[in-house]
Design a protein around this motif. Sequence first.
Motif, PDB file in Angstrom:
ATOM      1  N   THR A 384      37.894 -10.812   6.508  1.00 19.32           N
ATOM      2  CA  THR A 384      37.069 -11.619   5.613  1.00 19.32           C
ATOM      3  C   THR A 384      37.891 -12.644   4.842  1.00 19.32           C
ATOM      4  O   THR A 384      37.320 -13.556   4.247  1.00 19.32           O
ATOM      5  CB  THR A 384      36.309 -10.719   4.623  1.00 19.32           C
ATOM      6  OG1 THR A 384      37.214  -9.767   4.038  1.00 19.32           O
ATOM      7  CG2 THR A 384      35.194  -9.982   5.332  1.00 19.32           C
ATOM      8  N   THR A 387      38.436 -15.280   7.675  1.00 20.85           N
ATOM      9  CA  THR A 387      37.070 -15.573   8.141  1.00 20.85           C
ATOM     10  C   THR A 387      36.888 -15.355   9.640  1.00 20.85           C
ATOM     11  O   THR A 387      36.382 -16.214  10.357  1.00 20.85           O
ATOM     12  CB  THR A 387      36.645 -17.006   7.764  1.00 20.85           C
ATOM     13  OG1 THR A 387      37.472 -17.948   8.409  1.00 20.85           O
ATOM     14  CG2 THR A 387      36.686 -17.220   6.279  1.00 20.85           C
ATOM     15  N   PRO A 406      35.733  -7.785   0.495  1.00 15.80           N
ATOM     16  CA  PRO A 406      35.358  -8.710   1.585  1.00 15.80           C
ATOM     17  C   PRO A 406      34.262  -9.679   1.177  1.00 15.80           C
ATOM     18  O   PRO A 406      34.271 -10.834   1.588  1.00 15.80           O
ATOM     19  CB  PRO A 406      34.911  -7.776   2.715  1.00 15.80           C
ATOM     20  CG  PRO A 406      34.627  -6.474   2.072  1.00 15.80           C
ATOM     21  CD  PRO A 406      35.559  -6.388   0.913  1.00 15.80           C
ATOM     22  N   MET A 410      34.854 -13.856   1.050  1.00 13.94           N
ATOM     23  CA  MET A 410      33.988 -14.807   1.764  1.00 13.94           C
ATOM     24  C   MET A 410      33.366 -15.796   0.787  1.00 13.94           C
ATOM     25  O   MET A 410      33.150 -16.958   1.133  1.00 13.94           O
ATOM     26  CB  MET A 410      32.911 -14.056   2.544  1.00 13.94           C
ATOM     27  CG  MET A 410      33.443 -13.268   3.720  1.00 13.94           C
ATOM     28  SD  MET A 410      32.149 -12.555   4.764  1.00 13.94           S
ATOM     29  CE  MET A 410      31.342 -11.448   3.615  1.00 13.94           C
ATOM     30  N   SER A 505      28.619 -14.357   4.407  1.00 11.18           N
ATOM     31  CA  SER A 505      29.204 -14.352   5.746  1.00 11.18           C
ATOM     32  C   SER A 505      28.759 -15.577   6.539  1.00 11.18           C
ATOM     33  O   SER A 505      29.547 -16.180   7.276  1.00 11.18           O
ATOM     34  CB  SER A 505      28.800 -13.071   6.476  1.00 11.18           C
ATOM     35  OG  SER A 505      29.323 -13.033   7.776  1.00 11.18           O
ATOM     36  N   ASN A 510      31.907 -16.610   8.648  1.00 13.56           N
ATOM     37  CA  ASN A 510      32.677 -15.392   8.897  1.00 13.56           C
ATOM     38  C   ASN A 510      32.041 -14.560   9.998  1.00 13.56           C
ATOM     39  O   ASN A 510      32.648 -14.336  11.032  1.00 13.56           O
ATOM     40  CB  ASN A 510      32.800 -14.585   7.597  1.00 13.56           C
ATOM     41  CG  ASN A 510      33.580 -13.303   7.782  1.00 13.56           C
ATOM     42  OD1 ASN A 510      33.022 -12.257   8.099  1.00 13.56           O
ATOM     43  ND2 ASN A 510      34.890 -13.376   7.616  1.00 13.56           N
TER      44      ASN A 510
END
Length: 603
Positions: A384, A387, A406, A410, A505, A510
């Motif tokens: 994370t 990415t 995480p 992000m 994400s 990610n």
Amino acid sequence: MLQLALTILIYLIIVIPVGRYMYHIAAEKHTLGDPVFDRVDGVIYRLGGVNPHKGMNWKQYALALVGTNGVMVAIGYLILRIQSLPFFNPNGIGNMEPTLAFNTIISFMTNTNLQHYSGESGLSYLSQMLVIIFMMFVSAASGYAACIAFIRGLAGKSTENVGNFFVDLVRITTRILIPFSLVGGLLLVWQGVPQNFEGNVVVKTLEGTFQVIAMGPIAALEIIKHLGTNGGGFLGANSTTPLENPTILSNLIELYSMMLLPGACVITFGKMVRDRRHKDDDDDDDGKGGVSGGVMHSSRADSQRGPRLGEHSLTASIYGREGRSIFAAMGIIFLVGLSVCYWAELQGNPALANIGLSQSMGSMEGKEVRFGIAQSAMFTTTTTSFTTGTVNNMHDTLTPLGGMIPLLHMMLNVVFGGKGVGLMNMIMYAILAVFICGLMVGRTPEYLGKKIEGREMKLTALCIIIHPFLILAFSALAVATDAGRAGITNPGFHGLSQVLYEYASSAANNGSGFEGLADNSYFWNITAGLAMFFGRYLSIVIQLAIAGSLMKKRFVNESAGTLRTSTFSFAVILVFVVYIFAALTFFPALALGPIAEHLTLWG
């Protein structure tokens, strides 16, 4: 702690030579493979009608990137919609549903690799190769090309030319991604990762039941998944499965693969800045631009032009250290996150301790015993931060504070990042930092010898704001609508964390997820697809615009009031600026999600 320290130490040893090699590719300097690669590249240029000697300004470069990616999106979408054809489809996989196909193709073209499907049951081998693996190469190469063009704009002497997108795309693919993937793929096959075109195998287990074992070109996808910081797995459970990640050695190969090129980009940045500034100083020393009609320029003009005669060696050395300060800032944030994640997972779950179960091993829920807590925390923080999005444990089962790391990284999207994105985003914060420090001393801020003025600050602020806006706006929409709430399977604080994680994400490109979310629906496919698209292309275009603006400016002399951005103290300032921005934008959402869950659990 020892294995984590050794893992990081080995990474620091291997990333430096890779950074130097990447610098040679970006600067088009000689490498040992040139006799072979030049011929391969030449054939590609002729087939594509590309003039490798024609440069582009930032607008042309951005248009070429977005346009090329757009054509590939259309072709990939078509393949996903007709993948039921009996061609490289031994398992009889059907066509992909329209909104899922939209989400999937946007996901892989933007280097996100967010998966609302399971690869072993949702894709034919044809789609895995022509869409997934192909997009993993192209999207990664597109991101690294944008990063190199961005560096050229910041450090270059030219007022227009940031390079040729098609040349950068080809050179990065043929000289970095393909050779590294061949070596890494063979290493994974050596460790037991399958690479074939056979259909799935049905076996009888020791318990007497039957189990379907997935087959296919897994190793080929696995290596570019990590090397290109893609993250999408051949299988739904990703690198937690023995088929994708069978041993601790394969785990380290995948770990270093996703860390290698993002870290190398920072080293490339430092060397290109030094190289370009050194060239500019040499030009000044030779009298180019310093003499007009046989008459020396005035001292004022000389100060606008750059360092005076004899100063170029010192200046080049100073600017060569710019990469170190950026690398140090990223490294500090990474180590802080890794420490918190590792510590949180070691604490275990107090609910289990309350019923008499031992927590001496920490929280092993959702983790593979062959990796344990240390390598799971390392993989989680790395995937994370860089990415990538691949996982070797279930992030949804992390402790609240362990899962917050995480999520936070992000949200920051500056800790090395994937495909050069982390470097570009961190430089946005560097520009913001020198602007804030400039206000404190009453000076016009400077970065890399260029003045930061109104246009650059407006673009920088816009670029920084877009990322949190996408995360928070889509999260608010999800919890405020019936369609969004229908995907939340966990009530309370953890449900909000799932929503925040999905859009963080997506916006950070990610691709990992908390996986408790029922996200394969019209609402989640479309909104996540939009977050991925805007998170990718708006940032790249704005960053190229900033580079295009700065490259037209003349170098200015350093003075007693100039903030030195090549020092460790600036790296610390940069870390504080990043954390302060994160606190101002994301703390309320984090307080309602993982922090509240932690306080409830331990209360």
